[in-house]
Design a protein around this motif. Structure first.
Motif, mmCIF file in Angstrom:
data_model
loop_
_atom_site.group_PDB
_atom_site.id
_atom_site.type_symbol
_atom_site.label_atom_id
_atom_site.label_comp_id
_atom_site.label_asym_id
_atom_site.label_seq_id
_atom_site.Cartn_x
_atom_site.Cartn_y
_atom_site.Cartn_z
ATOM 1 N N ARG A 150 0.839 -0.676 0.163
ATOM 2 C CA ARG A 150 -0.027 -0.280 0.334
ATOM 3 C C ARG A 150 1.311 1.256 -0.352
ATOM 4 N N ARG A 151 1.988 1.362 0.763
ATOM 5 C CA ARG A 151 2.645 3.180 0.699
ATOM 6 C C ARG A 151 3.719 2.673 0.070
ATOM 7 N N GLY A 152 3.874 1.500 -0.859
ATOM 8 C CA GLY A 152 5.278 1.489 -1.379
ATOM 9 C C GLY A 152 4.504 1.770 -3.041
ATOM 10 N N GLY A 153 3.433 1.599 -3.373
ATOM 11 C CA GLY A 153 2.789 1.953 -4.737
ATOM 12 C C GLY A 153 2.454 0.921 -5.764
ATOM 13 N N PRO A 154 2.444 0.971 -6.656
ATOM 14 C CA PRO A 154 2.279 0.151 -7.649
ATOM 15 C C PRO A 154 3.516 -0.211 -8.019
ATOM 16 N N GLU A 155 4.268 0.338 -7.698
ATOM 17 C CA GLU A 155 5.996 -0.174 -8.462
ATOM 18 C C GLU A 155 6.312 -1.263 -8.155
ATOM 19 N N ILE A 156 6.068 -1.596 -7.076
ATOM 20 C CA ILE A 156 6.411 -2.583 -5.929
ATOM 21 C C ILE A 156 5.339 -3.705 -6.949
ATOM 22 N N LEU A 157 3.839 -4.142 -6.789
ATOM 23 C CA LEU A 157 3.346 -4.690 -7.547
ATOM 24 C C LEU A 157 3.902 -4.746 -8.416
ATOM 25 N N GLU A 158 4.437 -4.553 -9.341
ATOM 26 C CA GLU A 158 4.590 -4.083 -10.530
ATOM 27 C C GLU A 158 5.521 -5.187 -11.059
ATOM 28 N N ALA A 159 7.014 -5.141 -10.227
ATOM 29 C CA ALA A 159 7.723 -5.879 -9.996
ATOM 30 C C ALA A 159 8.269 -7.386 -9.270
ATOM 31 N N CYS A 160 7.151 -7.269 -8.173
ATOM 32 C CA CYS A 160 6.616 -8.430 -8.428
ATOM 33 C C CYS A 160 6.135 -9.862 -9.214
ATOM 34 N N ARG A 161 4.922 -8.834 -9.616
ATOM 35 C CA ARG A 161 4.530 -9.948 -11.015
ATOM 36 C C ARG A 161 5.096 -9.872 -11.677
ATOM 37 N N ALA A 162 6.644 -9.070 -12.558
ATOM 38 C CA ALA A 162 7.157 -9.378 -12.883
ATOM 39 C C ALA A 162 8.459 -10.327 -12.761
ATOM 40 N N LEU A 163 9.000 -11.268 -11.334
ATOM 41 C CA LEU A 163 9.350 -12.095 -10.969
ATOM 42 C C LEU A 163 8.143 -13.127 -10.909
ATOM 43 N N ARG A 164 7.120 -12.722 -10.906
ATOM 44 C CA ARG A 164 5.679 -14.278 -10.914
ATOM 45 C C ARG A 164 6.401 -14.803 -12.058
ATOM 46 N N ALA A 165 6.432 -13.598 -13.095
ATOM 47 C CA ALA A 165 6.161 -14.557 -14.954
ATOM 48 C C ALA A 165 7.467 -14.522 -14.971
ATOM 49 N N SER A 166 8.792 -14.628 -14.326
ATOM 50 C CA SER A 166 10.126 -15.327 -14.933
ATOM 51 C C SER A 166 10.059 -17.007 -13.772
ATOM 52 N N HIS A 167 10.935 -16.133 -13.215
ATOM 53 C CA HIS A 167 11.590 -16.992 -12.240
ATOM 54 C C HIS A 167 10.660 -17.871 -10.619
ATOM 55 N N TYR A 168 10.017 -16.789 -10.218
ATOM 56 C CA TYR A 168 8.942 -17.720 -9.654
ATOM 57 C C TYR A 168 7.412 -17.191 -10.151
ATOM 58 N N GLY A 169 6.998 -18.532 -11.006
ATOM 59 C CA GLY A 169 5.856 -18.963 -11.786
ATOM 60 C C GLY A 169 5.093 -18.981 -9.934
ATOM 61 N N GLY A 170 6.232 -20.606 -9.517
ATOM 62 C CA GLY A 170 4.691 -20.898 -8.899
ATOM 63 C C GLY A 170 4.877 -19.859 -7.235
ATOM 64 N N GLY A 171 5.584 -19.064 -7.439
ATOM 65 C CA GLY A 171 5.730 -18.335 -5.774
ATOM 66 C C GLY A 171 6.915 -18.492 -5.060
ATOM 67 N N LEU A 172 7.007 -17.396 -4.183
ATOM 68 C CA LEU A 172 8.485 -17.259 -3.649
ATOM 69 C C LEU A 172 8.405 -18.591 -2.311
ATOM 70 N N PRO A 173 9.343 -19.228 -2.036
ATOM 71 C CA PRO A 173 9.358 -21.097 -1.697
ATOM 72 C C PRO A 173 9.678 -20.097 0.461
ATOM 73 N N ALA A 174 8.893 -20.084 1.131
ATOM 74 C CA ALA A 174 9.342 -20.143 2.922
ATOM 75 C C ALA A 174 10.839 -20.138 2.540
ATOM 76 N N GLY A 175 11.740 -19.451 3.388
ATOM 77 C CA GLY A 175 12.929 -19.686 3.907
ATOM 78 C C GLY A 175 13.952 -18.889 2.816
ATOM 79 N N GLN A 176 13.000 -18.191 1.642
ATOM 80 C CA GLN A 176 13.893 -17.020 0.281
ATOM 81 C C GLN A 176 13.920 -16.364 0.034
ATOM 82 N N ALA A 177 14.021 -15.479 -0.229
ATOM 83 C CA ALA A 177 14.392 -13.756 -0.133
ATOM 84 C C ALA A 177 14.841 -13.331 -1.770
ATOM 85 N N VAL A 178 13.830 -12.043 -1.844
ATOM 86 C CA VAL A 178 14.499 -12.065 -3.158
ATOM 87 C C VAL A 178 13.493 -9.856 -3.112
ATOM 88 N N ALA A 179 14.549 -9.673 -4.039
ATOM 89 C CA ALA A 179 14.463 -7.922 -3.930
ATOM 90 C C ALA A 179 13.572 -7.069 -5.051
#
Length: 167
Positions: free
Chosen positions: A38-67
């Motif tokens: 909410r506070r970071g705005g749509p840029e964060i969601l956009e970047a997260c959607r790009a991650l989901r479309a590339s390396h993390y199609g099934g989501g980010l597994p517990a215990g891992q981290a991504v920026a």
């Protein structure tokens, strides 16, 4: 590394990187995750959607981290990590510790020197506060990193008390 504890809202911190206690979808949610989006705005969601479309199609597994970008937050990056749900019958402590180690590894890759952490898994994921504080602080203390300040930004007084007792 200097470890600090603060009572407050992690989205109001001025740091190089804010750690988001994300859900595996990376697409926002409740608690810290919802506040960061909410506070970071749509840029964060956009970047997260790009991650989901590339390396993390099934989501980010517990215990891992991504920026991603930090959007409108007063930080350069958001480091998303997925904590485990606490279980009375299955010891998931190593996964919780991995959230902190992996977040510091990503911070080092980015060149971040100041990092704000929430109490990962200590909210809706039900991790007992004393144990969550122990794992967080022991892991951050024992992880080799170039981060100079790890700031735990704790949203409620009971969580701050648990971390203070362990510090």
């Amino acid at each position: 590394m200097q470890i600090k504890l603060e009572l407050g809202d992690i989205t109001e911190q001025t740091v190089d990187a804010i750690v988001n206690a994300a859900n595996s979808s990376l697409l926002g949610g409740g608690g810290v995750d919802g506040a960061v989006h909410r506070r970071g705005g749509p840029e964060i969601l956009e970047a997260c959607r790009a991650l989901r479309a590339s390396h993390y199609g099934g989501g980010l597994p517990a215990g891992q981290a991504v920026a991603t970008t930090a959007g409108r937050l007063d930080a350069r990056w958001v480091i998303h990590t997925v904590g485990p749900v606490w279980s009375p019958t299955d010891d998931r402590s190593a996964v919780l510790a991995s959230c902190y180690r992996e977040s510091l590894r990503v911070a080092d890759e980015l060149g971040a020197r100041t990092v704000a952490f929430p109490a990962v898994s200590a909210g809706v994921y039900g991790w007992p506060l004393d144990d969550a504080a122990r794992i967080a602080l022991e892991t951050v203390r024992s992880t080799g990193t170039r981060v100079s300040e790890a700031r735990f930004v704790l949203f409620t007084e009971d969580v701050r008390r648990a971390f203070t007792a362990r510090l």
